[in-house]
Scaffold this motif. Structure first.
Motif, mmCIF file in Angstrom:
data_model
loop_
_atom_site.group_PDB
_atom_site.id
_atom_site.type_symbol
_atom_site.label_atom_id
_atom_site.label_comp_id
_atom_site.label_asym_id
_atom_site.label_seq_id
_atom_site.Cartn_x
_atom_site.Cartn_y
_atom_site.Cartn_z
ATOM 1 N N HIS A 126 -49.763 -14.431 -43.380
ATOM 2 C CA HIS A 126 -48.629 -13.512 -43.390
ATOM 3 C C HIS A 126 -48.005 -13.363 -42.003
ATOM 4 O O HIS A 126 -46.803 -13.096 -41.898
ATOM 5 N N ARG A 127 -48.799 -13.545 -40.963
ATOM 6 C CA ARG A 127 -48.199 -13.520 -39.628
ATOM 7 C C ARG A 127 -47.235 -14.673 -39.427
ATOM 8 O O ARG A 127 -46.320 -14.605 -38.608
ATOM 9 N N GLU A 128 -47.413 -15.759 -40.162
ATOM 10 C CA GLU A 128 -46.508 -16.898 -40.103
ATOM 11 C C GLU A 128 -45.465 -16.855 -41.219
ATOM 12 O O GLU A 128 -44.738 -17.832 -41.415
ATOM 13 N N GLY A 129 -45.389 -15.749 -41.949
ATOM 14 C CA GLY A 129 -44.378 -15.600 -42.994
ATOM 15 C C GLY A 129 -44.719 -16.259 -44.303
ATOM 16 O O GLY A 129 -43.824 -16.520 -45.111
ATOM 17 N N LEU A 130 -45.999 -16.544 -44.561
ATOM 18 C CA LEU A 130 -46.410 -17.209 -45.791
ATOM 19 C C LEU A 130 -47.229 -16.248 -46.649
ATOM 20 O O LEU A 130 -48.073 -15.517 -46.139
ATOM 21 N N ALA A 131 -46.977 -16.283 -47.943
ATOM 22 C CA ALA A 131 -47.732 -15.465 -48.891
ATOM 23 C C ALA A 131 -48.312 -16.356 -49.968
ATOM 24 O O ALA A 131 -47.967 -17.528 -50.092
ATOM 25 N N HIS A 132 -49.222 -15.794 -50.739
ATOM 26 C CA HIS A 132 -49.861 -16.553 -51.817
ATOM 27 C C HIS A 132 -49.345 -16.120 -53.178
ATOM 28 O O HIS A 132 -48.779 -16.912 -53.920
ATOM 29 N N LEU A 133 -49.586 -14.885 -53.532
ATOM 30 C CA LEU A 133 -49.116 -14.270 -54.778
ATOM 31 C C LEU A 133 -49.770 -14.804 -56.042
ATOM 32 O O LEU A 133 -49.373 -14.418 -57.135
ATOM 33 N N ARG A 134 -50.743 -15.697 -55.919
ATOM 34 C CA ARG A 134 -51.550 -16.100 -57.085
ATOM 35 C C ARG A 134 -53.032 -16.110 -56.701
ATOM 36 O O ARG A 134 -53.807 -16.978 -57.103
ATOM 37 N N PRO A 158 -43.460 -17.812 -53.158
ATOM 38 C CA PRO A 158 -44.885 -17.519 -53.314
ATOM 39 C C PRO A 158 -45.298 -17.451 -54.774
ATOM 40 O O PRO A 158 -44.507 -17.687 -55.671
ATOM 41 N N SER A 159 -46.534 -17.046 -54.990
ATOM 42 C CA SER A 159 -47.021 -17.026 -56.362
ATOM 43 C C SER A 159 -48.036 -15.934 -56.570
ATOM 44 O O SER A 159 -48.605 -15.401 -55.652
ATOM 45 N N ALA A 160 -48.289 -15.692 -57.850
ATOM 46 C CA ALA A 160 -49.390 -14.796 -58.238
ATOM 47 C C ALA A 160 -50.674 -15.587 -58.131
ATOM 48 O O ALA A 160 -50.660 -16.767 -57.882
ATOM 49 N N PRO A 161 -51.850 -14.967 -58.350
ATOM 50 C CA PRO A 161 -53.124 -15.639 -58.088
ATOM 51 C C PRO A 161 -53.238 -16.960 -58.794
ATOM 52 O O PRO A 161 -52.887 -17.084 -59.955
ATOM 53 N N ASP A 202 -50.601 -9.389 -52.173
ATOM 54 C CA ASP A 202 -51.772 -10.179 -51.794
ATOM 55 C C ASP A 202 -52.966 -9.285 -51.448
ATOM 56 O O ASP A 202 -54.116 -9.622 -51.734
ATOM 57 N N THR A 203 -52.703 -8.138 -50.825
ATOM 58 C CA THR A 203 -53.788 -7.210 -50.495
ATOM 59 C C THR A 203 -54.447 -6.671 -51.757
ATOM 60 O O THR A 203 -55.676 -6.597 -51.860
ATOM 61 N N GLU A 204 -53.635 -6.310 -52.721
ATOM 62 C CA GLU A 204 -54.197 -5.826 -53.985
ATOM 63 C C GLU A 204 -55.006 -6.920 -54.675
ATOM 64 O O GLU A 204 -56.064 -6.652 -55.264
ATOM 65 N N ALA A 205 -54.538 -8.177 -54.567
ATOM 66 C CA ALA A 205 -55.277 -9.281 -55.187
ATOM 67 C C ALA A 205 -56.642 -9.471 -54.523
ATOM 68 O O ALA A 205 -57.643 -9.726 -55.200
ATOM 69 N N ILE A 206 -56.699 -9.330 -53.191
ATOM 70 C CA ILE A 206 -57.988 -9.439 -52.505
ATOM 71 C C ILE A 206 -58.912 -8.298 -52.929
ATOM 72 O O ILE A 206 -60.121 -8.485 -53.122
#
Length: 597
Positions: A223-231, A26-29, A268-272
């Motif tokens: 996230h339910r499918e195991g994927l994150a963004h992180l950017r 994954p990545s940051a925003p 990801d929640t904090e980024a939103i």
């Protein structure tokens, strides 16, 4: 032969539902786009391009221990222990692979033509390109096959392609070919990034609510499918003209930069929450300036949005603080923090409905009588008020007068009807006189009726471009079937992308003939001109200067009528403004051409 995966994992790639890109790639925003409205390409973070306060993101080499992506890639704090997010480490960077020599016009897989480089950093580059097979704009990330993150990028792209959620910019293909790895994704030319929207000012409550609702729901599904963004940053969120928010760079942006996190959902929640905070206040919720936004005053700490800017919706302000609780924020009502996108989406749904702003009713000016303008130097006469209407007649006298007037009107109508009937009767009794000739006096008996002229052939005419505009389809423009058409190549603007003044079709009539009209049926509204070669021209002209303009028009069906008597063998239908076709593209299309003389 390269390997390609269009939504299907390669051998050894975890199946759908396995956390492939969220924990390992994954990545940051993702950063703001390089140009406004260019949707779909994950570009450089602001620090990588303009040095506006963002510092390079923490990276983890393949095989190294996981690292929390809490580095300043999103304009927050220097790398170090994250509150509630675990430890963060920086792995030593191996030697970078050499970036292949790519340039505009280079073609990949014999279908993707590179148009514009948007990002070039750390051994990979991102491009705006054209899929010549499907004739649409796409975005492409390219890196060498021996790049240290090539395997991560392929795995992340194939996992993201399986999601198929319309709230994300879709990954269309992931290919390894000719020592290159490239990821093809959607390009949204009509979309604007959140960074561009915030540059104009803070959002009104309804729009901010729509943004956080759609983004949180989309990330909950990922996230339910195991994927994150992180950017997730203002450059990673796009708003289309229809009001839909799309997230770009899911999993892939992180893999390109080698970012990992021990708590991807919390990050990801904090980024939103940061996106919502910025949307409400037009300020980045940390002390450092980032993404074109000013940070908070130093030493003040993280204060609620409704304390930063007047008029902020109280419920949305509290929601932003609940999502940012990872950094010590506290909700004013002491609600529990939101630590996952799922919790945040439920909290958004629990807010009372926020109505869109009401449109102000149109103001129609009251028409007023105006005197004609006086000659210069003449003093204007004073305005004279209109006389007031006389008062109605009171009592019995008024009523009697009304009845009298009504009776007179009825008598007048009766007399008029009797006179009209008498006049019609007298006309019927008269003998009918017929003209001695079969033509009306206003017609010229020597003038011939227009007759169709057979078209001997058509020739595509592009003297100011590459010389060719789909010549194989020209017979469709005069085959008598309106459902078929000839079309030009595609352009990125109605003005032919500002590349040339026009493009067209030469109509060959076989020999010099008198031309009265040329009717052209276009697909869509087109602006065009009719030009003609001189009467004695026997060979088809090859230059634009050989023609003379004789008529012009615009619309989907244009009948050109030369202003003067015209005799010519070659006439040119010259299009100067094209009709919209595919998303972001423009074409000139002719379904039928007919000529009369």
């Amino acid at each position: 032969m390269g390997t390609s995966a269009k939504g299907t994992p390669a051998k050894g790639t975890p199946a759908k539902g396995t956390p492939v890109a969220s924990v390992k790639a994954p990545s940051a925003p993702s950063p703001a786009p390089s140009t406004s409205g260019s949707g779909g390409t994950a570009t450089l973070a602001p620090d990588e391009k303009t040095g506006n306060g963002d510092r390079p993101a923490t990276e983890a080499a393949p095989g190294s221990p996981t690292a929390a992506s809490t580095a300043p890639a999103d304009g927050r704090r220097p790398a170090g222990p994250a509150k509630g997010g675990g430890s963060a480490t920086t792995a030593p960077r191996p030697v970078r692979s050499a970036q292949p020599e790519l340039h505009s016009g280079h073609k990949l897989a014999r279908r993707y033509q590179l148009a514009e480089c948007v990002t070039r950093i750390d051994g990979f580059s991102s491009w705006r390109a054209v899929d010549e097979k499907l004739r649409r704009a796409v975005g492409i990330h390219i890196l060498p096959a021996d790049h240290r993150r090539a395997r991560q990028v392929l795995a992340a792209a194939r996992s993201a392609a399986l999601l198929g959620d319309p709230r994300f910019v879709q990954v269309l293909d992931a290919v390894e070919e000719n020592d290159l790895v490239y990821v093809i994704h959607e390009w949204l030319p009509d979309a604007s990034s959140l960074a561009d929207l915030l540059a104009a000012g803070a959002m009104e409550p309804h729009e901010a609510y729509q943004m956080v609702s759609q983004v949180s729901q989309g990330m909950a599904a990922a996230h339910r499918e195991g994927l994150a963004h992180l950017r997730l940053d203002p450059g990673a969120v796009l708003r289309t003209v229809s009001g839909q928010y799309r997230i770009r760079g899911l999993a892939v942006a992180a893999a390109l930069r080698g970012l990992n996190s021990e708590r991807p959902q919390r990050q990801d929640t904090e980024a939103i929450g940061a996106l919502l905070y910025a949307s409400l206040t037009q300020r980045w919720p940390y002390e450092e300036d980032a993404h074109g936004l000013a940070g908070l005053p130093k030493g003040v700490g993280l204060v609620a949005p409704d304390q930063v800017r007047a008029g902020v919706h109280r419920g949305l302000s509290e929601l932003a603080m609940r999502a940012l609780v990872n950094d010590g924020a506290t909700a004013s009502r002491q609600d529990p923090p939101c630590t996952t996108p799922e919790e945040l989406a439920k909290a958004v749904a629990g807010i009372p409905r926020i109505r869109p702003p009401e449109q102000a009713p149109p103001v129609y000016p009251v028409a007023a009588f105006r005197q004609p303008p006086a000659p210069p130097g003449t003093p204007q006469p004073p305005a004279v008020a209109a006389p007031a209407p006389p008062p109605a007649l009171p009592g019995r006298t008024g009523r009697a007068l009304k009845w009298a007037v009504s009776a007179l009107v009825i008598v007048a109508i009766g007399l008029g009807s009797w006179q009209l009937a008498d006049t019609l009767k007298s006309r019927e009794d008269r003998p009918t006189s017929h003209p001695t000739t079969g033509q009306k006096a206003s017609q010229d008996p020597t003038r011939k009726a227009p007759v169709p002229i057979k078209i001997a052939g058509l020739k595509d005419f592009d003297p100011l471009g590459d010389g060719s505009e789909n010549p194989k389809d020209l017979p469709k423009a005069f085959d008598g079937d309106p459902s078929t058409y000839w079309e030009t190549n595609y352009y990125l603007g109605a003005d032919l992308g500002n590349l040339k003044p026009g493009v067209g079709v030469i109509v060959d009539l076989g020999s010099a003939k008198h031309v009265s009209t040329v009717k052209v049926d276009f697909v869509g509204d087109v602006t065009a001109q009719l030009l003609a070669a001189p009467k004695g021209t026997s060979a088809m002209p090859t230059t634009f200067d050989a023609f003379t303009k004789v008529a012009q028009g615009s619309g989907s069906s244009v009948t050109f009528k030369p202003s003067a008597d015209l005799t010519s063998r070659y006439v040119l239908v010259w299009m100067t403004r094209l009709a919209p076709a595919e998303t972001g593209h423009f074409r000139g299309r002719i379904s039928e051409i007919s000529v009369t003389g």
